[in-house]
Design an enzyme around this catalytic site. Sequence first.
Site, PDB file in Angstrom:
ATOM      1  N   SER A 140      48.502  16.719  40.572  1.00 13.43           N
ATOM      2  CA  SER A 140      49.934  16.453  40.676  1.00 13.43           C
ATOM      3  C   SER A 140      50.641  16.957  39.421  1.00 13.43           C
ATOM      4  O   SER A 140      50.025  17.037  38.351  1.00 13.43           O
ATOM      5  CB  SER A 140      50.176  14.948  40.804  1.00 13.43           C
ATOM      6  OG  SER A 140      51.534  14.640  40.662  1.00 13.43           O
ATOM      7  N   TYR A 153      48.772   6.750  37.591  1.00 13.09           N
ATOM      8  CA  TYR A 153      48.679   7.951  38.442  1.00 13.09           C
ATOM      9  C   TYR A 153      48.545   9.214  37.579  1.00 13.09           C
ATOM     10  O   TYR A 153      47.729  10.100  37.859  1.00 13.09           O
ATOM     11  CB  TYR A 153      49.941   7.992  39.308  1.00 13.09           C
ATOM     12  CG  TYR A 153      50.015   9.052  40.369  1.00 13.09           C
ATOM     13  CD1 TYR A 153      49.451   8.851  41.635  1.00 13.09           C
ATOM     14  CD2 TYR A 153      50.699  10.249  40.133  1.00 13.09           C
ATOM     15  CE1 TYR A 153      49.564   9.819  42.623  1.00 13.09           C
ATOM     16  CE2 TYR A 153      50.818  11.218  41.112  1.00 13.09           C
ATOM     17  CZ  TYR A 153      50.250  11.003  42.367  1.00 13.09           C
ATOM     18  OH  TYR A 153      50.364  11.970  43.338  1.00 13.09           O
TER      19      TYR A 153
HETATM   20  P1  NAP Z   1      50.274  10.206  52.061  1.00 14.53           P
HETATM   21  O1  NAP Z   1      51.228  10.821  53.008  1.00 14.53           O
HETATM   22  O2  NAP Z   1      50.530   8.838  51.520  1.00 14.53           O
HETATM   23  O3  NAP Z   1      48.814  10.239  52.734  1.00 14.53           O
HETATM   24  C1  NAP Z   1      47.735   9.719  52.031  1.00 14.53           C
HETATM   25  C2  NAP Z   1      46.461   9.997  52.796  1.00 14.53           C
HETATM   26  O4  NAP Z   1      45.360   9.532  51.989  1.00 14.53           O
HETATM   27  C3  NAP Z   1      46.350   9.269  54.107  1.00 14.53           C
HETATM   28  O5  NAP Z   1      45.666  10.105  55.019  1.00 14.53           O
HETATM   29  C4  NAP Z   1      45.508   8.037  53.757  1.00 14.53           C
HETATM   30  O6  NAP Z   1      44.762   7.531  54.856  1.00 14.53           O
HETATM   31  C5  NAP Z   1      44.573   8.635  52.742  1.00 14.53           C
HETATM   32  N1  NAP Z   1      43.970   7.663  51.838  1.00 14.53           N
HETATM   33  C6  NAP Z   1      44.571   6.877  50.914  1.00 14.53           C
HETATM   34  N2  NAP Z   1      43.662   6.121  50.268  1.00 14.53           N
HETATM   35  C7  NAP Z   1      42.455   6.454  50.786  1.00 14.53           C
HETATM   36  C8  NAP Z   1      41.136   6.021  50.534  1.00 14.53           C
HETATM   37  N3  NAP Z   1      40.852   5.098  49.615  1.00 14.53           N
HETATM   38  N4  NAP Z   1      40.123   6.577  51.258  1.00 14.53           N
HETATM   39  C9  NAP Z   1      40.372   7.514  52.203  1.00 14.53           C
HETATM   40  N5  NAP Z   1      41.613   7.953  52.484  1.00 14.53           N
HETATM   41  C10 NAP Z   1      42.644   7.424  51.787  1.00 14.53           C
HETATM   42  O7  NAP Z   1      50.083  11.118  50.767  1.00 14.53           O
HETATM   43  P2  NAP Z   1      50.475  12.668  50.501  1.00 14.53           P
HETATM   44  O8  NAP Z   1      51.841  12.701  49.962  1.00 14.53           O
HETATM   45  O9  NAP Z   1      50.096  13.504  51.629  1.00 14.53           O
HETATM   46  O10 NAP Z   1      49.511  12.943  49.251  1.00 14.53           O
HETATM   47  C11 NAP Z   1      48.255  13.572  49.382  1.00 14.53           C
HETATM   48  C12 NAP Z   1      47.728  13.882  48.000  1.00 14.53           C
HETATM   49  O11 NAP Z   1      48.656  14.714  47.308  1.00 14.53           O
HETATM   50  C13 NAP Z   1      47.527  12.642  47.110  1.00 14.53           C
HETATM   51  O12 NAP Z   1      46.391  12.801  46.309  1.00 14.53           O
HETATM   52  C14 NAP Z   1      48.769  12.636  46.246  1.00 14.53           C
HETATM   53  O13 NAP Z   1      48.544  11.972  45.034  1.00 14.53           O
HETATM   54  C15 NAP Z   1      48.987  14.131  46.060  1.00 14.53           C
HETATM   55  N6  NAP Z   1      50.359  14.481  45.699  1.00 14.53           N
HETATM   56  C16 NAP Z   1      51.396  14.208  46.534  1.00 14.53           C
HETATM   57  C17 NAP Z   1      52.675  14.571  46.162  1.00 14.53           C
HETATM   58  C18 NAP Z   1      53.870  14.317  47.024  1.00 14.53           C
HETATM   59  O14 NAP Z   1      54.993  14.551  46.547  1.00 14.53           O
HETATM   60  N7  NAP Z   1      53.717  13.865  48.256  1.00 14.53           N
HETATM   61  C19 NAP Z   1      52.883  15.198  44.934  1.00 14.53           C
HETATM   62  C20 NAP Z   1      51.804  15.457  44.112  1.00 14.53           C
HETATM   63  C21 NAP Z   1      50.543  15.110  44.507  1.00 14.53           C
HETATM   64  P3  NAP Z   1      45.282   6.196  55.672  1.00 14.53           P
HETATM   65  O15 NAP Z   1      46.506   6.616  56.403  1.00 14.53           O
HETATM   66  O16 NAP Z   1      44.159   5.863  56.596  1.00 14.53           O
HETATM   67  O17 NAP Z   1      45.541   5.163  54.636  1.00 14.53           O
END
Ligand code: NAP
Length: 242
Positions: A140, A153
């Site tokens: 991130s 984080y």
């Molecule tokens: P999201 O929409 O909240 O989705 C999170 C996903 O992770 C879901 O599929 C969830 O499954 C799964 N998950 C969470 N905890 C878990 C665990 N302990 N074991 C297995 N699966 C788990 O998040 P996102 O925005 O797509 O983010 C994805 C990645 O990108 C993350 O690492 C986040 O930190 C990173 N990121 C995101 C952003 C952003 O702006 N969105 C920016 C920088 C980095 P369930 O639905 O079953 O809980």
Amino acid sequence: MKYALVTGGSRGIGRAVCIKLARMGYPVLINYRSRQEAAMEVKDLIEAEGGKAELLPFDVASQSETEQAIEQWGNNHPDDYIAVLVNNAGIRKDTMMVFMQDEDWQQVLDTTLNGFFYLTRRLLKEMLTHRGGRIINMASLSGIKGLPGQVNYSAAKAALIGATKALAQEVAGRKITVNAVAPGFIATDMTQDLDEATLKNMIPAKRFGTPEEVAALVGFLASDEAAYITGQAISINGGLYT
Ligand code: NAP
């Protein structure tokens, strides 16, 4: 057969990555923790396009669940191995550090950092034996720059970038690449509570990114064409200064 495993593949960025890798021809293992319907939707979508997908639920923060799921999958797939691993599962527990509870710190570190460690160590063995693989870690902007309210984080994502660089050097000789992707603000459930109208004014591109844009970068890093890129943390953030 070479499989791709995407942790947190049921929603947001992980979902888009599953679809991208399936379109590239990989049979995809969709990992998630709790929301089976969301994961099923991704599987159905991939299959409707003629791709192959399986659900592989486990909590990445749990070493025993991870070991058990991979062991069982391996027993059912004696001739296959996981050649592409996308460590994408992540959570936020934002609060100023002075108010941060032990569990806010622990859960974020457990998911992002321990999750990376347990699963990657387990899958590395097969990648080393097969002399090839791709490991892509979802870091991130917070892990590069640090963001207030995200000490937990930012620490987890910065550690993930350090681990990426170290591991890349350990396994480069076996044709395994290890890279991190560092998104800025991407429109997913994770950022739903943020004030997009205000925040987008800080972003030179004047908008949040899409999960598909991040998935395109992951797809490239997973491809044969990216064989000489390793140990990198690649930002995808609409020009936000890092
Ligand atoms: P999201 O929409 O909240 O989705 C999170 C996903 O992770 C879901 O599929 C969830 O499954 C799964 N998950 C969470 N905890 C878990 C665990 N302990 N074991 C297995 N699966 C788990 O998040 P996102 O925005 O797509 O983010 C994805 C990645 O990108 C993350 O690492 C986040 O930190 C990173 N990121 C995101 C952003 C952003 O702006 N969105 C920016 C920088 C980095 P369930 O639905 O079953 O809980």
